[in-house]
Design a protein around this motif. Structure first.
Motif, mmCIF file in Angstrom:
data_model
loop_
_atom_site.group_PDB
_atom_site.id
_atom_site.type_symbol
_atom_site.label_atom_id
_atom_site.label_comp_id
_atom_site.label_asym_id
_atom_site.label_seq_id
_atom_site.Cartn_x
_atom_site.Cartn_y
_atom_site.Cartn_z
ATOM 1 N N THR A 23 -7.026 -9.942 28.300
ATOM 2 C CA THR A 23 -8.106 -10.505 29.039
ATOM 3 C C THR A 23 -7.628 -11.461 29.843
ATOM 4 O O THR A 23 -6.969 -12.431 29.418
ATOM 5 C CB THR A 23 -9.150 -11.253 27.955
ATOM 6 O OG1 THR A 23 -9.780 -9.896 27.117
ATOM 7 C CG2 THR A 23 -10.190 -11.807 28.821
ATOM 8 N N TYR A 24 -8.134 -11.392 31.258
ATOM 9 C CA TYR A 24 -7.331 -12.425 32.082
ATOM 10 C C TYR A 24 -8.527 -13.483 32.348
ATOM 11 O O TYR A 24 -9.536 -13.163 32.961
ATOM 12 C CB TYR A 24 -6.921 -11.720 33.437
ATOM 13 C CG TYR A 24 -5.871 -10.850 33.208
ATOM 14 C CD1 TYR A 24 -4.537 -11.059 33.127
ATOM 15 C CD2 TYR A 24 -6.310 -9.686 33.145
ATOM 16 C CE1 TYR A 24 -3.432 -10.251 33.057
ATOM 17 C CE2 TYR A 24 -5.010 -8.476 32.963
ATOM 18 C CZ TYR A 24 -3.836 -8.847 32.958
ATOM 19 O OH TYR A 24 -3.039 -7.847 32.891
ATOM 20 N N THR A 25 -8.283 -14.682 31.774
ATOM 21 C CA THR A 25 -9.383 -15.672 31.583
ATOM 22 C C THR A 25 -9.643 -16.451 33.067
ATOM 23 O O THR A 25 -10.780 -16.894 33.140
ATOM 24 C CB THR A 25 -8.667 -16.685 30.494
ATOM 25 O OG1 THR A 25 -7.514 -17.194 31.148
ATOM 26 C CG2 THR A 25 -8.925 -16.343 29.249
ATOM 27 N N ASN B 127 -12.887 -13.262 32.572
ATOM 28 C CA ASN B 127 -12.488 -12.918 31.395
ATOM 29 C C ASN B 127 -12.255 -11.238 31.514
ATOM 30 O O ASN B 127 -12.783 -10.370 30.433
ATOM 31 C CB ASN B 127 -13.493 -13.120 30.427
ATOM 32 C CG ASN B 127 -13.187 -14.480 29.550
ATOM 33 O OD1 ASN B 127 -11.994 -14.841 29.670
ATOM 34 N ND2 ASN B 127 -14.426 -15.155 29.548
ATOM 35 N N TRP B 128 -11.808 -10.621 32.718
ATOM 36 C CA TRP B 128 -11.702 -9.455 33.026
ATOM 37 C C TRP B 128 -10.631 -8.690 32.169
ATOM 38 O O TRP B 128 -9.579 -9.363 32.027
ATOM 39 C CB TRP B 128 -11.378 -9.237 34.586
ATOM 40 C CG TRP B 128 -10.812 -7.916 34.934
ATOM 41 C CD1 TRP B 128 -11.967 -6.807 34.885
ATOM 42 C CD2 TRP B 128 -9.883 -7.415 35.557
ATOM 43 N NE1 TRP B 128 -11.345 -5.790 35.268
ATOM 44 C CE2 TRP B 128 -10.153 -6.004 35.935
ATOM 45 C CE3 TRP B 128 -8.625 -7.913 35.765
ATOM 46 C CZ2 TRP B 128 -9.031 -5.192 36.242
ATOM 47 C CZ3 TRP B 128 -7.657 -7.052 36.569
ATOM 48 C CH2 TRP B 128 -7.699 -5.706 36.671
ATOM 49 N N THR B 129 -10.991 -7.643 31.604
ATOM 50 C CA THR B 129 -10.300 -6.962 30.517
ATOM 51 C C THR B 129 -10.212 -5.412 30.828
ATOM 52 O O THR B 129 -11.048 -4.500 30.446
ATOM 53 C CB THR B 129 -10.965 -6.963 29.192
ATOM 54 O OG1 THR B 129 -11.159 -8.355 28.886
ATOM 55 C CG2 THR B 129 -9.875 -6.401 28.113
ATOM 56 N N THR C 16 -9.169 -1.708 30.927
ATOM 57 C CA THR C 16 -8.745 -0.879 29.664
ATOM 58 C C THR C 16 -8.347 0.497 30.195
ATOM 59 O O THR C 16 -8.654 1.042 31.311
ATOM 60 C CB THR C 16 -10.180 -0.769 28.848
ATOM 61 O OG1 THR C 16 -11.251 -0.148 29.552
ATOM 62 C CG2 THR C 16 -10.472 -2.079 28.053
ATOM 63 N N ASN D 16 -6.293 -9.702 20.158
ATOM 64 C CA ASN D 16 -7.028 -9.735 21.680
ATOM 65 C C ASN D 16 -6.384 -10.820 22.571
ATOM 66 O O ASN D 16 -6.524 -11.941 22.309
ATOM 67 C CB ASN D 16 -8.493 -9.884 21.697
ATOM 68 C CG ASN D 16 -9.220 -8.860 20.969
ATOM 69 O OD1 ASN D 16 -9.237 -7.526 21.271
ATOM 70 N ND2 ASN D 16 -10.051 -9.155 19.851
ATOM 71 N N THR E 259 -5.237 -13.151 25.363
ATOM 72 C CA THR E 259 -5.540 -13.720 26.566
ATOM 73 C C THR E 259 -4.425 -14.125 27.280
ATOM 74 O O THR E 259 -3.796 -14.934 26.704
ATOM 75 C CB THR E 259 -6.924 -14.532 26.241
ATOM 76 O OG1 THR E 259 -6.481 -15.711 25.569
ATOM 77 C CG2 THR E 259 -7.786 -13.858 25.639
#
Length: 753
Positions: free
Chosen positions: A479-481, A485-487, A489, A739, A741
């Motif tokens: 997760t790119y804060t 918070n783009w994650t 997948t 998870n 980050t």
């Protein structure tokens, strides 16, 4: 006794009437001769006759693929006409052609007595070939009651002058090059190619007689529309040839028993081979002609000056590509519609349909005219019989505007381009499923999200900037804060083991999203964007980490030119379609050479990337080329699928041909219902697979299908010699966050933008 006869009153009146009529017609003739009814061309003007000619579009081997014209005409020389064609013409249209001087007095007397005095329209026109030529060259004008007389006199004057200037062979040549045939076709060459798909010099007796027979009434005896009438008229021509000794009577009987044997090939702008390509050539040609002038200093006319446009297209390859596209899209369309069940958006989504209605030019014109929505709806509800596109075959249905809109809203569309990677010469070009109904060109006009087909640019930048092919990255999402918070997948979802690490070859060949983002994070967005620019992607791309997953909308031409660099010494190409343009006499007006560009990356990077994309085909996301379609060619490639399955892509790279296919919906609001159906491997790849299957069966294309990639260097082989995957050790798995980050490295650049 003569004096006594002349004294009779009725004789006097008869002589007066005869003399008056004679004087009238002589006066009329001389007034026409002097130009009182319009200018009659003099011998100088007739000596320099220049007829409008269609611009011809030729493929790479000189095969005619299309024309641009007002009048569909292609000129030939006398030696190009087979003898039996001339015999058929003379025997049917003017049996005394070689004996008269333009006017057949016997026929003219018949016309004067029967047609003019007795008003017998069935008596025939009495025209010689030269008189008909005069009519073909200069047309006719309406003069009410005296039109026939005035036009006949005018044509007779012109015909006499033509006979003084030109030989009989030259007259026949001009006639056959200008005479109107059926379907708005002018000249025997255009007619031969349209109705029998061959040049005039190859016409046999039956075909020549068919075309000459249609001259009597080119609509009534149209062999395409009225084959029975045409056949009967053809047999009349054959009988005339037998009557005047052109062919033996036994041959007449044999030829008369044969069918018409049409092989119709329309050169209409909307139909025929490669219509999207021909339209693109026309656009480019119009721009080219703005820069050059003819010897008189005047601009060239695209539709009248008989230019010859030499293109790069391979018509045989194009035919196979179109067949492959139709075979696949017709099946995919059925699956696409069935996947929605009763919830098809073109029926159930009112907002979607309303938006489509409001986008119609007709709706906008009604609004401008002040019509209310109710009035517009009433107008759009009227049903009319219209021809509509369907993969099962075009049909005529009674439809309203709304019905028609919903019908066309359901269709998937496509774009396909094949280029020679060493030059950029376009070999195949498909801009859509059917140019008659879908004019928008998805090769030259469209920009669509490219999905995972952008990932090779990311990996190319990484390797070019020092990353080793055996660098490993975890499958685990991050997760790119600093990006909301783009994650990103993977399509495998939770079934993937986050403790497994892939090397670059494994990651790209299986199109792993999480790793693509990690790679761009390591190499830097700016370097990836710069790499794409060097590879010929000229549009401004978004400076976002999601670029790694192909959120950018890129033109199919640019994408194809960029991928060509992997088999062109690292140099991208600019796809082009015109090699040269000549005038009607063969003089070169302008010519084009492939645009030379610099290498976009090192040869080491190129070889590594090529090996990785070979794996995509052999074991990765494009492996169905091997397993389902049994292709054994040397192929590298990349699949691509965009978010919500809106676009499916496949890039196929072989040593001597690079092909890109796209499939999707013109309306961005409509996508595939599932990744299984919409992924590039299912929606776009089969077009390439079917195309190559067809190429493999044609020995003419062995230079493409049997070509082999160069062997990679020992260094490249060594650097790729590692395990595809690594599993994290026990301690690493124990302390690994479930998870994870982190901040994306490009955030600082992002804030300064």
């Amino acid at each position: 006794m003569i004096k006594n006869i002349l004294k009779k009153k009725w004789i006097k009146w008869l002589l007066i009437v005869f003399t008056s009529v004679l004087v009238f017609f002589l006066a009329l003739y001389f007034s026409i001769y002097l130009g009182l009814f319009g200018k009659v061309p003099n011998t100088n003007e007739l000596s320099s006759i220049k007829q409008e000619e269609a611009t011809q579009v030729l493929d790479r081997d000189g095969q005619l693929i299309g024309k641009y014209y007002i009048y569909d005409r292609q000129p030939l020389h006398f030696d190009d006409f087979p003898k039996h064609l001339i015999d058929a013409l003379v025997a049917t249209e003017d049996v005394r052609f070689y004996e008269h001087d333009g006017i057949d007095n016997v026929s003219l007397l018949r016309v004067f007595v029967k047609s003019i005095l007795l008003q017998d329209k069935s008596s025939g026109g009495g025209s010689t070939i030269t008189l008909q030529l005069a009519k073909n060259l200069y047309g006719r004008t309406s003069y009410r009651s005296f039109s026939m007389v005035i036009n006949k006199f005018r044509e007779s004057i012109i015909a006499k002058r033509i006979e003084e200037i030109y030989s009989k062979e030259e007259i026949l040549t001009m006639y056959l090059n200008t005479v109107p045939f059926s379907d708005n076709t002018y000249g025997i060459e255009s007619a031969a190619r349209k109705f029998f798909n061959k040049p005039a010099k190859q016409l046999n007796h039956v075909e020549a007689a068919t075309l000459i027979g249609s001259l009597k009434a080119n609509s009534y005896y149209n062999p395409r529309l009225h084959p029975d009438r045409s056949l009967q008229r053809r047999n009349v021509v054959l009988s005339q040839m037998g009557k005047y000794g052109s062919i033996h009577q036994d041959s007449v009987n044999i030829y008369a028993s044969k069918p018409l044997g049409l092989d119709y090939k329309s050169f209409n702008h909307n139909v025929g081979i490669a219509p999207y390509f021909r339209e693109q050539v026309k656009k480019e040609l119009a721009t080219i002609l703005e820069t050059i002038t003819n010897p008189d200093g005047e601009p060239y006319d695209l539709y009248r000056d008989g230019l010859i446009v030499h293109t790069t297209l391979d018509v045989g390859m194009q035919q196979l590509a179109e067949e492959a596209m139709k075979e696949h899209l017709s099946v995919l369309q059925r699956e696409f519609e069935a996947s929605f069940g009763n919830q098809a958006p073109w029926r159930k989504n009112k907002q979607l349909v309303e938006a489509a209605v409001k986008a119609l030019p007709k709706y906008k014109s009604f609004k401008t005219a002040g019509l209310t929505n109710r009035q517009i709806q009433d107008s759009f509800a009227v049903k009319n019989a219209i021809e509509v596109f369907d993969w099962k075959g075009d049909t005529v249905k009674k439809m309203s505007v709304l019905d028609s809109l919903q019908h066309y809203l359901k269709f998937l569309n496509t774009g396909m381009l094949s280029v020679e990677p060493k030059t950029g010469a376009i070999r195949t070009y498909i801009g859509g499923i059917d140019y008659r109904y879908f004019k928008y060109d998805h090769v030259s006009q469209s920009e669509r999200q490219v999905g995972s087909t952008f990932k090779p640019f990311v990996y190319t930048a990484a390797i070019e900037n020092g990353m080793k092919p055996c660098t490993y990255f975890s499958l685990a999402p991050i997760t790119y804060t600093n990006y909301d918070n783009w994650t990103p997948t993977n399509s495998g979802g939770e079934t993937e083991d986050p403790n497994i690490n892939y090397n670059l070859e494994m990651a790209l060949s299986n199109s792993v999203n999480t790793i693509a983002v990690k790679v761009i994070n390591e190499v830097g967005i700016d370097k990836v964007l710069e790499q794409a620019r060097k590879m010929g992607i000229n549009k401004e791309l978004p400076n976002l980490p999601s670029i790694a997953l192909g959120v950018a909308e890129i033109n199919l031409k640019e994408l194809t030119g960029a991928y060509a660099s992997y088999v062109n010494s690292s140099m991208p190409v600019k796809p082009y379609c015109i090699t040269k343009v000549t005038d009607r006499n063969g003089r070169i007006l302008v010519s084009f050479e492939p645009e030379k560009r610099e290498a976009a990356f090192s040869d080491y990077t190129r070889q590594v990337m090529l090996e990785i994309m070979k794996s995509t085909v052999n074991t990765g996301t494009a492996s169905r080329l091997r397993s389902t379609y049994n292709l054994t060619n040397d192929i590298a490639g990349k699949t691509g699928t965009t978010q919500n399955n809106k676009d499916g892509w496949f890039v196929g790279i072989t040593p001597n041909l690079v092909t890109v296919t796209w499939v999707g919906h013109d309306n961005h609001a409509i996508g595939f219902t599932s990744t299984r159906l919409g992924q590039g491997a299912n929606s776009a790849l089969p077009i390439f697979a079917k195309f190559y299957s067809k190429l493999n069966k044609d020995r003419h294309y062995n230079s493409i299908t049997k070509s082999r990639f160069e062997a990679p260097s020992d260094v490249v082989i060594s650097d790729l010699n590692c395990e595809d995957t690594k599993r994290d050790g026990f301690l690493k798995r124990l302390f690994k966050k479930k998870n994870k980050t982190k901040k994306f490295k490009g955030d600082k650049q992002r804030k300064n933008q």
